[in-house]
Motif scaffolding. Structure first.
Motif, short mmCIF file in Angstrom:
data_model
loop_
_atom_site.label_atom_id
_atom_site.label_comp_id
_atom_site.label_asym_id
_atom_site.label_seq_id
_atom_site.Cartn_x
_atom_site.Cartn_y
_atom_site.Cartn_z
N HIS A 101 0.84 -1.20 0.00
CA HIS A 101 0.00 0.00 0.00
C HIS A 101 0.87 1.24 0.00
N LEU A 102 0.23 2.39 -0.14
CA LEU A 102 0.96 3.63 0.15
C LEU A 102 1.41 3.55 1.61
N PRO A 103 2.64 3.98 1.90
CA PRO A 103 3.14 3.80 3.27
C PRO A 103 2.56 4.79 4.28
N ALA A 104 1.93 5.85 3.84
CA ALA A 104 1.39 6.84 4.77
C ALA A 104 0.16 7.50 4.16
N ARG A 105 -0.65 8.07 5.02
CA ARG A 105 -1.74 8.94 4.55
C ARG A 105 -1.11 10.28 4.20
N VAL A 106 -1.24 10.68 2.95
CA VAL A 106 -0.59 11.91 2.51
C VAL A 106 -1.52 13.09 2.76
N GLY A 107 -1.07 14.02 3.59
CA GLY A 107 -1.88 15.21 3.84
C GLY A 107 -1.82 16.19 2.69
N ASP A 108 -0.61 16.49 2.24
CA ASP A 108 -0.41 17.38 1.10
C ASP A 108 0.77 16.87 0.28
N TYR A 109 0.71 17.15 -1.00
CA TYR A 109 1.74 16.66 -1.94
C TYR A 109 2.17 17.85 -2.79
N THR A 110 3.46 18.11 -2.79
CA THR A 110 4.03 19.16 -3.63
C THR A 110 4.90 18.53 -4.69
N ASP A 111 4.75 18.95 -5.91
CA ASP A 111 5.63 18.46 -6.96
C ASP A 111 6.56 19.60 -7.39
N PHE A 112 7.85 19.37 -7.23
CA PHE A 112 8.83 20.37 -7.62
C PHE A 112 9.28 20.17 -9.07
N TYR A 113 10.30 20.88 -9.46
CA TYR A 113 10.70 20.96 -10.89
C TYR A 113 12.22 21.15 -10.92
N VAL A 114 12.92 20.35 -10.10
CA VAL A 114 14.34 20.62 -9.86
C VAL A 114 15.27 19.88 -10.81
N GLY A 115 14.72 19.09 -11.72
CA GLY A 115 15.57 18.45 -12.73
C GLY A 115 15.91 19.48 -13.80
#
Lengths: 436, 436
Positions: free
Chosen positions: A126-140
């Motif tokens: 399963h997903l290992p945690a309940r995700v409260g918020d998810y941010t996707d960065f752009y650092v590549g």
């Protein structure tokens, strides 16, 4: 910052025979996750060891843990690791040290622990945690450059790129664990030669190769995390496939960013690779060109500069229905590395909280697509096929501009360094199903 | 779609004396929320009635509810309304009908219920639900036009605007209930005449006047909600102040959208105004100019076109330290209306899920800033002061380009229609504290 210690000793072998020489989960790794055994007795915390999973909840009942290690295992009770993440590095490090002792050959605990091992293959992860918020960065930075070149050939990177760790909010409800098949999404798309948009199945379905970062204790609203303390708030790492509907994205993304092009599903590898496991594979930030600006003070830390980057080998594999039918193994599309991140994980945490925004245990950050500078190391089909203009030919003779129904994308990551046992992240895989 | 019924009868008066003529909470409203009484006995569900709050948990123990209404009250047990939202419209409507009976003058329940009433003023009001995901839309067409005009005077709206209900993901961790003071955020900002960005307190702090939408049952990943069914998935409405750091926003937002400019805090009014309470105030979508495209089929529904819009009067008030010291009431900055939404709430739900994205009970949608076409009806200081170039002068003689420390912004909403008792949303307020 996690230190190299006896848990990394390459001489340590496990009494779990499949662990020795295992490409991902030798006794030097010990990643944490949430699994359900095939008897369907409910989700619980576990530790990957070779081809097996050690039941962490059952371990807590054996009396083999005490004090801080017992507290860590108890915090992991239930179907999510949020409680363990909230405890921070100390208990997690203590638990790792004890697990390493217990699982090492000669520990004397083998007879007691063997009944707590589950064969991994038939378990559900399963997903290992309940995700409260998810941010996707752009650092590549190579990915950002490649994408920007499509729009601005002379000046591919926007002026803010080398100052701001660019990121945006993602969707948590549609985060899924590796192995979840996703239907091709519908959406509005308008080709440049079309007068008006139409609604229908995505025509340009892509993947994105990303590193995922799990957040530990976090901060109160209004209280930023300084970059020098950010490492204490990182609970672990995984792989992330940020599936992307390129045609929907192109039409919808201005002025507020990608939305439906992304939130139909994002796939995470299920094992949390801890900062402790990755301690030997930390490295200095690659030197920046002299013409690049220095990071602003709130993003600058000497220790982070010396050891804040990760040297992880990343790979993307593809299978297609025809490849599977003809007995071919998945074909490798790309080889990249987390060394191509322009900002470190600690810098992302410091930036995200610099305005007072609060991170909570189990929050999740994506790195953004990590492409290498070489054409053999691109992290998306958008880059590999130049937006579909240069289709790739597979060994079967079939061509790919973007993903077809029945295609499966597999992401892998491994950490390697002379003198250490290599460890891996396990697979992050997902198949594309036909639009409904 | 909620129907007008006896709960809207303007002849109904309550035995709670403060309810009759109350500007927000007469017996015709009955909004739901989560409150903690001043004895600190823990958060629980309640119903606003006049200047009081009826304890819904205590009501469930009286025996005055049964069947569907008891089930609804039980689902609201605990410190969040997610369980009640998940039940959908049926139980919520039944609960409303029963509450209306019990609280109406002559019900015979006054003596039994009076001990369950709390004076509202000293109670603490919380967010009414745990928000899984938050989407902020951009459907205020006059706001989008005003903002776009700054960048593209001849063509302020982007080509996608009239086809796509533009939206992006917001941050849930920093959603706060009305009354929470927020510190001025720090961030990177670069004025056009500065060679490089610097990091420091926001210079251009703004508010945004928005309608909030609470999500009910929701959908499974991969199963879109058709626009004709979308109303069944809306649990209620509130007000939202989407505080915005304009200088940070201008520098960070390309290419992926606003991020730190928004996620330092967003303020919600605490009472959930149900679709049932708003049934008399539904209206037809305003006619679109003939040159506008018709909504694509997945966004088009005849019923929604006839009754899917809301006629709510919106207001923005400001107080400043000087206004307070000199004994002035808050000054009204703006009068707008939800009729200026280009897309209905049902269209937002249908669009959000059109790619299979799953909504969960307690998810939250913001409308985006709702400005009226008139200069007296603008929903942000960015518009009122033309990006700070035209400061406004207050009655005290002080000027405002953007918000100063100690300023407090108050949003209000009221529904009015001849033949019906007007109802209100209660206040959505927040004060700006100095940067830390």
């Amino acid at each position: 910052m996690a230190q190299i210690d006896e848990t990394h000793d390459p001489g340590r072998r496990s009494w779990v025979a499949s662990a020795d020489g295992h490409p991902d989960f030798p006794v030097q790794n010990l990643p944490l996750g949430i699994f359900t055994p095939p008897d369907d007795s409910g989700p619980r915390a576990g530790v990957a060891i070779g081809d097996s999973i050690l039941d962490l909840e059952a371990l807590a009942d054996t009396g083999l843990l005490s004090g801080e290690t017992a507290r860590a295992a108890q915090a992991a009770a239930g179907a999510a690791l949020n409680g363990l993440f909230a405890l921070g590095a100390g208990p997690r490090r203590a638990l790792r040290a004890r697990l390493s002792e217990l699982l090492t050959d000669g520990s004397g605990a083998a007879d007691q622990l063997r009944p707590l091992l589950h064969e991994a293959a038939p378990c559900t992860l399963h997903l290992p945690a309940r995700v409260g918020d998810y941010t996707d960065f752009y650092v590549g930075i190579h990915h950002a450059t490649n994408v920007g070149r499509v729009f601005r050939p002379d000046n591919p990177l926007l002026p803010n790129y080398k100052y701001v760790p660019i990121g945006y909010h993602g969707r948590t409800s549609s985060l899924v664990p590796s192995g979840t098949a996703l239907h091709r999404p519908h959406g509005q798309r308008k080709a440049p030669d079309e007068a008006a948009p139409s609604f229908g199945p995505c025509r340009n379905l892509d993947f994105e190769l990303e590193l995922g970062i799990w957040i530990g204790p976090g901060n109160a609203l209004g209280s930023p995390i300084p970059v020098a303390e950010a490492g204490e708030h990182i609970a672990g790492f995984c792989l992330l496939n940020d599936w992307s509907a390129r045609d929907i994205q192109a039409w919808e993304y201005q002025p507020l960013g990608p939305f439906l092009a992304k939130n139909f599903g994002s796939t995470l590898s299920p094992w949390v690779i801890t900062p402790e496991a990755l301690a030997p594979f930390r490295t200095a930030q690659p030197p920046r060109p002299a013409s690049d600006p220095a990071p602003l003070p709130y993003l600058a830390d000497a220790d982070d500069q010396q050891t804040g980057a990760l040297a992880l080998d990343l790979e993307v594999y593809l299978t297609t229905p025809l490849l599977r039918e003809s007995g071919h193994a998945p074909v490798r599309l790309s080889q990249s590395s987390t060394r191509h991140m322009y900002w470190t994980a600690a810098q992302l945490v410091a930036h995200q909280t610099s305005n007072g925004c609060n991170l909570r245990p189990g929050d999740f950050l994506g790195s953004g697509t990590i492409s290498a500078p070489e054409p053999t190391g691109l992290g998306s089909l958008l880059e590999m096929t130049q937006g579909g203009r240069a289709p790739m030919r597979l060994v079967t003779g079939e061509e790919r501009r973007y993903l077809e129904d029945g295609d499966e994308v597999i992401l892998r990551a491994h950490a390697r360094r002379d003198g250490f046992v290599p460890i891996g992240f396990g697979e992050c895989c997902g198949m594309v199903l036909a639009a409904r």
